[in-house]
Motif scaffolding. Structure first.
Motif, mmCIF file in Angstrom:
data_model
loop_
_atom_site.group_PDB
_atom_site.id
_atom_site.type_symbol
_atom_site.label_atom_id
_atom_site.label_comp_id
_atom_site.label_asym_id
_atom_site.label_seq_id
_atom_site.Cartn_x
_atom_site.Cartn_y
_atom_site.Cartn_z
ATOM 1 N N GLY A 176 -9.108 54.783 -47.743
ATOM 2 C CA GLY A 176 -9.952 53.674 -47.330
ATOM 3 C C GLY A 176 -10.892 53.985 -46.192
ATOM 4 N N ARG A 225 -12.108 50.484 -45.112
ATOM 5 C CA ARG A 225 -11.644 49.397 -45.979
ATOM 6 C C ARG A 225 -10.567 48.612 -45.253
ATOM 7 N NH1 ARG A 225 -9.078 51.620 -50.813
ATOM 8 N NH2 ARG A 225 -7.235 51.533 -49.517
ATOM 9 N N GLN A 226 -10.721 47.291 -45.260
ATOM 10 C CA GLN A 226 -9.772 46.405 -44.606
ATOM 11 C C GLN A 226 -8.670 45.986 -45.572
ATOM 12 O OE1 GLN A 226 -10.496 45.676 -41.103
ATOM 13 N NE2 GLN A 226 -11.582 47.501 -41.811
ATOM 14 N N GLY A 266 -9.599 43.917 -48.545
ATOM 15 C CA GLY A 266 -10.472 44.522 -49.544
ATOM 16 C C GLY A 266 -11.920 44.655 -49.125
ATOM 17 N N ARG A 267 -12.305 44.014 -48.015
ATOM 18 C CA ARG A 267 -13.684 44.158 -47.524
ATOM 19 C C ARG A 267 -13.886 45.566 -46.974
ATOM 20 N NH1 ARG A 267 -14.389 41.196 -42.752
ATOM 21 N NH2 ARG A 267 -12.161 41.451 -42.554
ATOM 22 N N PHE A 268 -15.141 45.972 -46.913
ATOM 23 C CA PHE A 268 -15.517 47.262 -46.345
ATOM 24 C C PHE A 268 -16.370 47.017 -45.111
ATOM 25 C CE2 PHE A 268 -14.570 48.069 -50.738
ATOM 26 C CZ PHE A 268 -13.880 49.274 -50.708
ATOM 27 N N ASP A 293 -18.089 45.512 -51.589
ATOM 28 C CA ASP A 293 -17.815 46.733 -52.348
ATOM 29 C C ASP A 293 -18.283 47.965 -51.585
ATOM 30 O OD1 ASP A 293 -20.615 47.606 -53.632
ATOM 31 O OD2 ASP A 293 -20.455 45.428 -53.722
ATOM 32 N N LEU A 294 -17.692 49.089 -51.935
ATOM 33 C CA LEU A 294 -17.953 50.349 -51.247
ATOM 34 C C LEU A 294 -19.398 50.797 -51.397
ATOM 35 C CD1 LEU A 294 -16.963 52.800 -49.658
ATOM 36 C CD2 LEU A 294 -16.146 53.777 -51.816
#
Length: 69
Positions: A4, A20-21, A24-26, A41-42
């Motif tokens: 992540g 990445r948290q 799921g957030r980046f 998203d990434l």
């Protein structure tokens, strides 16, 4: 590296990183570890790091390493 955690570089120069948290957030950060945004998203986070302004030449020259022999 840890899962992540993504480091960005271009031509050998550090651009920033993405973390990445748990939810799921980046989170994207620039080369000075300043937050530049949260992304779902990434790929969006990668685009933000790649588009972040580079340091000006004056700011880039504040820290210089020289080897003297």
């Amino acid at each position: 590296m840890e899962d992540g955690f993504h480091v960005a570089s271009r031509d050998g120069n550090f651009l920033g990183y993405i973390d990445r948290q748990r939810d799921g957030r980046f989170l994207a950060f620039n080369m000075r570890s300043e937050a530049i945004g949260q992304f779902a998203d990434l790929v969006a986070a990668m685009r933000a790091v790649a588009a972040a302004p580079a340091l000006s030449q004056a700011a880039a020259s504040i820290f210089t390493i020289r080897e003297t022999r």
